[in-house]
Every structure is written in structure tokens, then in C-alpha cells.
Scaffold this motif. Structure first.
Motif, PDB file in Angstrom:
ATOM      1  N   UNK A  90     -47.059  10.836  66.733  1.00  0.00           N
ATOM      2  CA  UNK A  90     -46.019  11.684  67.319  1.00  0.00           C
ATOM      3  C   UNK A  90     -46.580  13.021  67.783  1.00  0.00           C
ATOM      4  N   UNK A  91     -47.651  13.494  67.162  1.00  0.00           N
ATOM      5  CA  UNK A  91     -48.231  14.769  67.584  1.00  0.00           C
ATOM      6  C   UNK A  91     -48.877  14.654  68.961  1.00  0.00           C
ATOM      7  N   UNK A  92     -49.390  13.467  69.285  1.00  0.00           N
ATOM      8  CA  UNK A  92     -49.935  13.243  70.623  1.00  0.00           C
ATOM      9  C   UNK A  92     -48.833  13.342  71.663  1.00  0.00           C
ATOM     10  N   UNK A  93     -47.675  12.711  71.369  1.00  0.00           N
ATOM     11  CA  UNK A  93     -46.551  12.759  72.305  1.00  0.00           C
ATOM     12  C   UNK A  93     -46.013  14.183  72.411  1.00  0.00           C
ATOM     13  N   UNK A  94     -45.906  14.871  71.290  1.00  0.00           N
ATOM     14  CA  UNK A  94     -45.428  16.263  71.317  1.00  0.00           C
ATOM     15  C   UNK A  94     -46.381  17.131  72.134  1.00  0.00           C
ATOM     16  N   UNK A  95     -47.662  16.936  71.937  1.00  0.00           N
ATOM     17  CA  UNK A  95     -48.638  17.726  72.681  1.00  0.00           C
ATOM     18  C   UNK A  95     -48.600  17.480  74.175  1.00  0.00           C
ATOM     19  N   UNK A 102     -42.944  21.663  76.805  1.00  0.00           N
ATOM     20  CA  UNK A 102     -41.635  22.326  76.873  1.00  0.00           C
ATOM     21  C   UNK A 102     -40.782  22.045  75.641  1.00  0.00           C
ATOM     22  N   UNK A 103     -41.190  21.083  74.813  1.00  0.00           N
ATOM     23  CA  UNK A 103     -40.446  20.775  73.587  1.00  0.00           C
ATOM     24  C   UNK A 103     -40.959  21.695  72.486  1.00  0.00           C
ATOM     25  N   UNK A 104     -40.106  22.607  72.040  1.00  0.00           N
ATOM     26  CA  UNK A 104     -40.517  23.591  71.038  1.00  0.00           C
ATOM     27  C   UNK A 104     -40.314  23.092  69.614  1.00  0.00           C
ATOM     28  N   UNK A 105     -39.323  22.229  69.404  1.00  0.00           N
ATOM     29  CA  UNK A 105     -39.045  21.714  68.067  1.00  0.00           C
ATOM     30  C   UNK A 105     -39.082  20.190  68.106  1.00  0.00           C
ATOM     31  N   UNK A 106     -40.109  19.561  67.544  1.00  0.00           N
ATOM     32  CA  UNK A 106     -40.208  18.098  67.623  1.00  0.00           C
ATOM     33  C   UNK A 106     -39.122  17.371  66.840  1.00  0.00           C
ATOM     34  N   UNK A 107     -38.424  18.093  65.960  1.00  0.00           N
ATOM     35  CA  UNK A 107     -37.340  17.481  65.188  1.00  0.00           C
ATOM     36  C   UNK A 107     -35.974  17.660  65.839  1.00  0.00           C
ATOM     37  N   UNK A 108     -35.951  18.294  67.009  1.00  0.00           N
ATOM     38  CA  UNK A 108     -34.679  18.546  67.687  1.00  0.00           C
ATOM     39  C   UNK A 108     -34.858  18.263  69.177  1.00  0.00           C
ATOM     40  N   UNK A 109     -34.947  16.979  69.501  1.00  0.00           N
ATOM     41  CA  UNK A 109     -35.121  16.552  70.891  1.00  0.00           C
ATOM     42  C   UNK A 109     -33.849  15.826  71.313  1.00  0.00           C
ATOM     43  N   UNK A 110     -33.235  16.287  72.386  1.00  0.00           N
ATOM     44  CA  UNK A 110     -31.942  15.766  72.815  1.00  0.00           C
ATOM     45  C   UNK A 110     -32.041  14.326  73.306  1.00  0.00           C
ATOM     46  N   UNK A 111     -30.920  13.630  73.226  1.00  0.00           N
ATOM     47  CA  UNK A 111     -30.811  12.262  73.700  1.00  0.00           C
ATOM     48  C   UNK A 111     -31.212  12.180  75.166  1.00  0.00           C
TER      49      UNK A 111
END
Length: 239
Positions: free
Chosen positions: A142-147, A151-160
């Protein structure tokens, strides 16, 4: 063409009205009117009736199949894995609802055609899905996808249905093999093939590859969190 990704909603509003001003009720069907098997929708897509368009006034009703203003339909599609790297061309046919049959009716019908390209390395989170779950589908961390999505600041709060970039696009070189490309990015041949349904084991120079490079190496206990590359076991020399 419109460009989308796996799991991303493609929704087109289709409003049909009698252009002759007679108030005939209209229906929207999948495919070309002259050939129902031509211009069919992409697998998994649908055209859904939504009701009468409120912004168009309906004329007085004179018969069984008139008195309509405009009818609203939606084309709805959520592309699935395996549909990447293709352009899907499809059509809908607008015709009078009810007793309109024969050549004269077909002449009054209208086709509208569209094209949607499903891009590689693009993905949208579904209901209840997390970055971790999405990464696990592609056997990456998941860190690869987050990286890959700054623009995604919080990986635990990604909108639908947030559009995600899964990784970079790599252009195959003349000297590349599938295994060499996998080694370069710290992944496996199977993972590359899984993310690129349009390629096979023999890579062609100039082909665009979706690659999900390894950014984290964990032990087997961490694989449930989306990391599928085990850390190498260090060599132990006897004292």
C-alpha cells in the motif's frame, strides 16, 4: 475517447426527445438500430432508464405513445481488471417507443456512438475498499500505491471512487525481457503480466508497461498487509 480506469464509474446522461415536436415518447436501446449486434455495450455496462427529464415540458397527451417531453437514461459502467489497454466503442439507438415498427420508424431513429479507453495503471477504490486492499489485488504494498499518489495526504481517508495511479508506465526497450523488466523494478513476471493484460511473455519494444515497483521489503508476516515480496534472508557465517 473518454479515458477511465479499472473500477472507475463511467456515467453518461442520455436525454432523448422527439425532435419533431410531436411529443412522441422515446426509448434508448443499446447497439445500432439497423443491427442489434453491432455497437454493443462493453461487457458489464448497462443503459438504465431514469425517468422523464423535469426540465423539458411535456405536451398534451393525445394517444398512447405521446405526451412525453424528454426521457432520461444513463449509461453506467465500472470497468474490471482485464479490460485495460483497450478502447471500447459502442452505440445507443434512440427511437419512438411503442408501435413504431418497420423501415419508416428506423429512418426516424438516431444512433449515438461513444468511445471509452480503459487506461493501464489507473484504479478507483470501490465501496469500503482501502489502499491496502487495492494494493493487495495487484500484489504490491500500500505504501507503493500511496507514494504514486502524492495528492493523497491521509492513506486511511481516501474517498470512494478516488482515481489512483498504481505505478509508473515503462516503455519496453529492445534489450528488455519480461524477467529483466521484473528484476529492474523489484517485482515478478507474473505481477507484470497481471497488470498488463495486453502483453505476453515476449515483450515487444515500445510497449507501454504498467509496473508496480517494490518500495518496501517485508518478511512473510507482513504479506497480509499487501507486501508480497519477502525480504531476503541474510547469510550467516559461522564464527
Amino acid at each position: 475517447p473518454l479515458t477511465t480506469g479499472v473500477g472507475c464509474p463511467v456515467v453518461l446522461r442520455l436525454t432523448a426527445a422527439d425532435a419533431g415536436g410531436r411529443g412522441y415518447c422515446m426509448v434508448v436501446k443499446a447497439g445500432r438500430g439497423a443491427n442489434a449486434s453491432d455497437g454493443l455495450l462493453p461487457p458489464g455496462a448497462a443503459v438504465v432508464y431514469q425517468g422523464e427529464a423535469s426540465e423539458v415540458a411535456a405536451p398534451p397527451k393525445m394517444g398512447l405513445y405521446d405526451g412525453c417531453g424528454a426521457s432520461d437514461y444513463q449509461f453506467v459502467w465500472y470497468p474490471k481488471r482485464g479490460q485495460e489497454a483497450q478502447v471500447y466503442s459502442f452505440c445507443v439507438n434512440v427511437q419512438e417507443r411503442g408501435l413504431c415498427v418497420g423501415a419508416a420508424c428506423a429512418l426516424r431513429a438516431v444512433d449515438r456512438c461513444f468511445a471509452v479507453r480503459v487506461a493501464k495503471c489507473r484504479y478507483c477504490l470501490g465501496p469500503g475498499e482501502t489502499l491496502m486492499a487495492a494494493a493487495a489485488k495487484y500484489k504490491t504494498d500500500w505504501m507503493q500505491v500511496w507514494g504514486a499518489n502524492p495528492t493523497i495526504t491521509d492513506p486511511d481517508d481516501v474517498a470512494l471512487y478516488t482515481p489512483l495511479t498504481l505505478g509508473p508506465i515503462y516503455t519496453v526497450r529492445v534489450t528488455d525481457t519480461l524477467q529483466r523488466a521484473a528484476d529492474r523494478f523489484g517485482t515478478t513476471s507474473d505481477n507484470i503480466l497481471g497488470a498488463n493484460p495486453d502483453v505476453n511473455a515476449t515483450l515487444q519494444a515500445g510497449t507501454a508497461l504498467c509496473v508496480l515497483p517494490a518500495v518496501c521489503l517485508f518478511g512473510p508476516a507482513s504479506s497480509a498487509a499487501g507486501a508480497f515480496l519477502d525480504a531476503p534472508t541474510p547469510a550467516v557465517s559461522p564464527l
